[in-house]
Write an enzyme that holds these catalytic residues in place. Structure first.
Site, short mmCIF file in Angstrom:
data_model
loop_
_atom_site.label_atom_id
_atom_site.label_comp_id
_atom_site.label_asym_id
_atom_site.label_seq_id
_atom_site.Cartn_x
_atom_site.Cartn_y
_atom_site.Cartn_z
N GLY A 77 -4.81 1.67 -5.95
CA GLY A 77 -5.67 0.48 -5.88
C GLY A 77 -6.82 0.56 -6.87
N ASP A 78 -7.39 1.74 -7.04
CA ASP A 78 -8.47 1.93 -8.01
C ASP A 78 -7.95 1.69 -9.43
OD1 ASP A 78 -9.87 2.84 -5.75
OD2 ASP A 78 -9.20 4.89 -6.12
#
Length: 299
Positions: free
Chosen positions: A250-251
């Site tokens: 997600g990052d």
């Protein structure tokens, strides 16, 4: 300049095991150590994509030294606040039949150290961007994200928030440039499972009405959905592949999106690069490199 803020960075001890049984001695089949946290992960992927950033946050003790050294060794600028007591947390990630995580608490952040971070935030100028990502330690006020965004009011600074629950909702009045809930987090915000595409789009649109300029919903193996501030809806499926670990995916998507937007100011391209970056990290151990991301982007 893009700034990332990691309030509670960590040393991640990732182990692979053929099986994991609680209450028994388990043997690892492999192990690795990663240094970071959500904001630092964003900085690492930005670096891989050729975009400079500065990592902000708090570090403490011998683990904090290791985090700073590893981040700087990756070619990333750092401007951490060093705490006087405690040590940066250690997280244990167990990859077996299912993924299991045991995350540490982290050190206590005193008022003097928090003020030092405020001083760094106050130096941001028009054209900068800031990424606020992840949970916050119990020693910080619950409205710390709001406090930081309020200090940037009146400046043309792009703000990105990757957080959960009330921590996210309470920032929307500051009209962040981008928020990135995943499907589970979006479902939790609206109190029901979201399985239909139209339901997901409707809930994302509700977050826009509450103030978010752009809403990026990560959908795991199904890719991502973006509602942009111009009324556009963009969807991209992820390429199929073998998931090694979802840690940092997600990052990486946030970093890919920011890198794509910085390069083109085109939302569709930013989403494509974001999905490619997120998928590439899911298919590898640690944060994926540039070539892996560009290979997926080409497909």
């Amino acid at each position: 300049m893009i700034y990332t803020v990691t309030f509670n960075p960590a040393v991640d001890y990732a182990v692979r095991a053929k099986s994991f049984v609680t209450g028994e001695i388990n043997r690892t089949a492999g192990e690795e150590i990663f240094f970071g946290g959500k904001g630092i992960n964003v900085s690492v992927m930005l670096k891989h994509l050729g975009v400079e950033s500065t990592a902000l946050g708090f570090i403490a003790g011998f683990t904090g030294d290791a985090i700073a050294e590893a981040t700087q060794g990756a070619g990333i600028r750092t401007d951490f606040v060093r705490l006087k007591n405690g040590f940066s947390r250690i997280n244990v990630k167990i990859e077996s039949d299912v993924e299991t995580a045991l995350n540490g608490l982290g050190p206590e952040i005193d008022g003097e150290s928090l003020n030092l971070l405020f001083e760094k935030i106050d130096r941001l100028t028009d054209g900068d961007a800031i990424v606020l990502a992840g949970s916050i330690p119990k020693s910080l006020p619950d409205d710390i994200y709001e406090i930081l965004l309020s200090r940037l009011s009146g400046k043309s600074v792009l703000t990105v928030v990757d957080a959960t629950g009330e921590l996210l909702i309470n920032t929307l009045k500051y009209k962040p440039f981008l928020i990135k809930p995943n499907l589970e987090e979006l479902s939790s915000l609206f109190g029901r499972p979201l399985t239909d595409g139209e339901e997901i789009r409707t809930c994302a649109a509700s977050l826009q009405k509450m103030g978010a300029r752009n809403v990026l919903v990560s959908l795991g193996a199904d890719g991502a959905l973006l509602l942009d501030e111009n009324g556009g809806t963009h969807a991209r499926r992820a390429r199929k592949g073998t998931t090694v670990s979802t840690v940092g995916a997600g990052d990486s998507m946030v970093a890919g999106f920011l890198a794509g937007w910085t390069e083109s100011e085109d939302y569709d391209y930013a989403l494509r690069l974001g999905v490619a970056a997120g998928s590439a990290t899911a298919f590898t151990s640690g944060i994926a490199g540039r070539e892996a991301v560009l290979d997926l982007l080409g497909e």
